[in-house]
Motif scaffolding. Structure first.
Motif, mmCIF file in Angstrom:
data_model
loop_
_atom_site.group_PDB
_atom_site.id
_atom_site.type_symbol
_atom_site.label_atom_id
_atom_site.label_comp_id
_atom_site.label_asym_id
_atom_site.label_seq_id
_atom_site.Cartn_x
_atom_site.Cartn_y
_atom_site.Cartn_z
ATOM 1 N N ARG A 2 0.847 -1.188 0.000
ATOM 2 C CA ARG A 2 0.000 0.000 0.000
ATOM 3 C C ARG A 2 0.882 1.236 0.000
ATOM 4 O O ARG A 2 2.056 1.178 0.348
ATOM 5 C CB ARG A 2 -0.896 0.009 1.227
ATOM 6 N N PHE A 3 0.298 2.329 -0.367
ATOM 7 C CA PHE A 3 1.000 3.603 -0.418
ATOM 8 C C PHE A 3 1.056 4.163 0.996
ATOM 9 O O PHE A 3 0.287 5.045 1.368
ATOM 10 C CB PHE A 3 0.251 4.551 -1.371
ATOM 11 N N ARG A 4 1.951 3.579 1.803
ATOM 12 C CA ARG A 4 2.096 4.013 3.188
ATOM 13 C C ARG A 4 3.534 3.765 3.634
ATOM 14 O O ARG A 4 4.262 2.966 3.052
ATOM 15 C CB ARG A 4 1.099 3.312 4.095
ATOM 16 N N THR A 5 3.915 4.464 4.665
ATOM 17 C CA THR A 5 5.289 4.457 5.146
ATOM 18 C C THR A 5 5.785 3.056 5.452
ATOM 19 O O THR A 5 6.898 2.698 5.051
ATOM 20 C CB THR A 5 5.407 5.340 6.414
ATOM 21 N N GLU A 6 4.992 2.257 6.126
ATOM 22 C CA GLU A 6 5.466 0.945 6.551
ATOM 23 C C GLU A 6 5.723 -0.014 5.387
ATOM 24 O O GLU A 6 6.438 -0.992 5.552
ATOM 25 C CB GLU A 6 4.505 0.310 7.557
ATOM 26 N N ASP A 7 5.191 0.260 4.202
ATOM 27 C CA ASP A 7 5.443 -0.579 3.029
ATOM 28 C C ASP A 7 6.546 -0.021 2.130
ATOM 29 O O ASP A 7 6.923 -0.656 1.145
ATOM 30 C CB ASP A 7 4.159 -0.752 2.211
ATOM 31 N N THR A 8 7.082 1.140 2.454
ATOM 32 C CA THR A 8 8.060 1.804 1.597
ATOM 33 C C THR A 8 9.325 0.972 1.412
ATOM 34 O O THR A 8 9.781 0.775 0.281
ATOM 35 C CB THR A 8 8.426 3.194 2.148
ATOM 36 N N ASP A 9 9.896 0.480 2.486
ATOM 37 C CA ASP A 9 11.135 -0.298 2.376
ATOM 38 C C ASP A 9 10.913 -1.566 1.560
ATOM 39 O O ASP A 9 11.753 -1.925 0.723
ATOM 40 C CB ASP A 9 11.689 -0.644 3.759
ATOM 41 N N THR A 10 9.814 -2.236 1.798
ATOM 42 C CA THR A 10 9.497 -3.439 1.029
ATOM 43 C C THR A 10 9.387 -3.107 -0.452
ATOM 44 O O THR A 10 9.912 -3.830 -1.311
ATOM 45 C CB THR A 10 8.182 -4.074 1.524
ATOM 46 N N TYR A 11 8.702 -2.020 -0.766
ATOM 47 C CA TYR A 11 8.564 -1.607 -2.159
ATOM 48 C C TYR A 11 9.928 -1.309 -2.778
ATOM 49 O O TYR A 11 10.236 -1.773 -3.885
ATOM 50 C CB TYR A 11 7.660 -0.378 -2.285
ATOM 51 N N LEU A 12 10.760 -0.562 -2.077
ATOM 52 C CA LEU A 12 12.064 -0.201 -2.616
ATOM 53 C C LEU A 12 12.942 -1.424 -2.874
ATOM 54 O O LEU A 12 13.713 -1.455 -3.826
ATOM 55 C CB LEU A 12 12.773 0.793 -1.693
ATOM 56 N N GLN A 13 12.797 -2.446 -2.041
ATOM 57 C CA GLN A 13 13.580 -3.673 -2.212
ATOM 58 C C GLN A 13 13.053 -4.553 -3.335
ATOM 59 O O GLN A 13 13.804 -5.319 -3.931
ATOM 60 C CB GLN A 13 13.606 -4.466 -0.910
ATOM 61 N N SER A 14 11.756 -4.447 -3.617
ATOM 62 C CA SER A 14 11.167 -5.358 -4.607
ATOM 63 C C SER A 14 10.482 -4.638 -5.757
ATOM 64 O O SER A 14 9.643 -5.216 -6.438
ATOM 65 C CB SER A 14 10.171 -6.289 -3.908
ATOM 66 N N ARG A 15 10.878 -3.399 -6.020
ATOM 67 C CA ARG A 15 10.192 -2.602 -7.045
ATOM 68 C C ARG A 15 10.242 -3.233 -8.425
ATOM 69 O O ARG A 15 9.383 -2.975 -9.254
ATOM 70 C CB ARG A 15 10.710 -1.175 -7.058
ATOM 71 N N ASP A 16 11.228 -4.086 -8.713
ATOM 72 C CA ASP A 16 11.291 -4.746 -10.019
ATOM 73 C C ASP A 16 10.124 -5.724 -10.225
ATOM 74 O O ASP A 16 9.794 -6.051 -11.363
ATOM 75 C CB ASP A 16 12.609 -5.502 -10.187
ATOM 76 N N TYR A 17 9.536 -6.187 -9.140
ATOM 77 C CA TYR A 17 8.455 -7.160 -9.225
ATOM 78 C C TYR A 17 7.079 -6.514 -9.089
ATOM 79 O O TYR A 17 6.074 -7.129 -9.422
ATOM 80 C CB TYR A 17 8.620 -8.226 -8.131
ATOM 81 N N VAL A 18 7.046 -5.309 -8.581
ATOM 82 C CA VAL A 18 5.782 -4.599 -8.373
ATOM 83 C C VAL A 18 5.527 -3.761 -9.621
ATOM 84 O O VAL A 18 6.023 -2.659 -9.763
ATOM 85 C CB VAL A 18 5.846 -3.715 -7.107
ATOM 86 N N ASP A 19 4.747 -4.327 -10.540
ATOM 87 C CA ASP A 19 4.541 -3.681 -11.831
ATOM 88 C C ASP A 19 3.113 -3.204 -12.068
ATOM 89 O O ASP A 19 2.786 -2.694 -13.132
ATOM 90 C CB ASP A 19 4.967 -4.616 -12.962
ATOM 91 N N THR A 20 2.257 -3.378 -11.057
ATOM 92 C CA THR A 20 0.842 -3.049 -11.226
ATOM 93 C C THR A 20 0.383 -2.083 -10.151
ATOM 94 O O THR A 20 0.576 -2.334 -8.957
ATOM 95 C CB THR A 20 -0.014 -4.333 -11.172
ATOM 96 N N ALA A 21 -0.239 -1.005 -10.590
ATOM 97 C CA ALA A 21 -0.812 -0.019 -9.673
ATOM 98 C C ALA A 21 -2.324 -0.203 -9.664
ATOM 99 O O ALA A 21 -2.938 -0.336 -10.722
ATOM 100 C CB ALA A 21 -0.467 1.392 -10.131
ATOM 101 N N ILE A 22 -2.892 -0.202 -8.482
ATOM 102 C CA ILE A 22 -4.348 -0.233 -8.336
ATOM 103 C C ILE A 22 -4.769 1.140 -7.823
ATOM 104 O O ILE A 22 -4.293 1.588 -6.778
ATOM 105 C CB ILE A 22 -4.802 -1.331 -7.356
ATOM 106 N N VAL A 23 -5.649 1.775 -8.574
ATOM 107 C CA VAL A 23 -6.128 3.103 -8.215
ATOM 108 C C VAL A 23 -7.651 3.055 -8.121
ATOM 109 O O VAL A 23 -8.332 2.939 -9.139
ATOM 110 C CB VAL A 23 -5.691 4.165 -9.253
#
Length: 155
Positions: A2-23
């Motif tokens: 989710r677009f929140r602070t606690e998920d930021t590090d996880t996103y930064l480490q795995s951004r190559d795999y996170v290719d879909t945005a849900i809006v």
């Protein structure tokens, strides 16, 4: 994620795999039909959270894109194009717009390459808490092939 602070590090480490945005697309209006507008917003929010849970590791759930009845369809599309550019530049190959507002269906082709997912809202207030999970699971069973089909298409 989710677009929140606690998920930021996880996103930064795995951004190559996170290719879909849900809006989530949610109408904010205090007109005479306020109750159904709020019900649709609640339903869309809960369903988008369930999508994020189901597809964790591949998607990021963004804050809702909110709009009002007085805003023209063209103005909404222009604002969504800004989101599309920003998200595309950040590496999101797929942008899924989730809504319970049927008015978006008439703009579906104009929104491409954004993927519009329209799900009619269900008044969850009339469903017992213990049965809500089943209702949301049933909705996810309809959305699952749409999302996986999107991923199977070539970029």
């Amino acid at each position: 994620m989710r677009f929140r602070t606690e998920d930021t590090d996880t996103y930064l480490q795995s951004r190559d795999y996170v290719d879909t945005a849900i809006v989530p697309l949610v109408k904010v209006s205090l007109t005479a039909d306020i109750k159904s507008t709020i019900q649709a917003t609640e339903f869309t929010t809960i369903l988008s959270e369930e999508m994020e849970r189901q597809f964790r590791g591949r998607v990021m759930l963004f804050p809702p894109f909110s709009y009002n009845d007085t805003e023209s369809a063209e103005a909404k599309r222009e604002r969504l194009q800004i989101w599309q550019t920003e998200l595309g530049d950040a590496g999101f190959h797929y942008i899924v717009l989730l809504t319970s507002d049927a008015n978006w269906k008439q703009d579906e082709q104009a929104l491409e390459p954004l993927q519009l997912v329209y799900v009619p809202s269900i008044a969850l207030e009339y469903i017992e808490q213990k049965n809500r999970k089943k209702v949301m699971d049933d909705q996810m069973q309809q959305i699952l092939p749409l999302i996986t089909g999107l991923w199977q298409k070539k970029r």
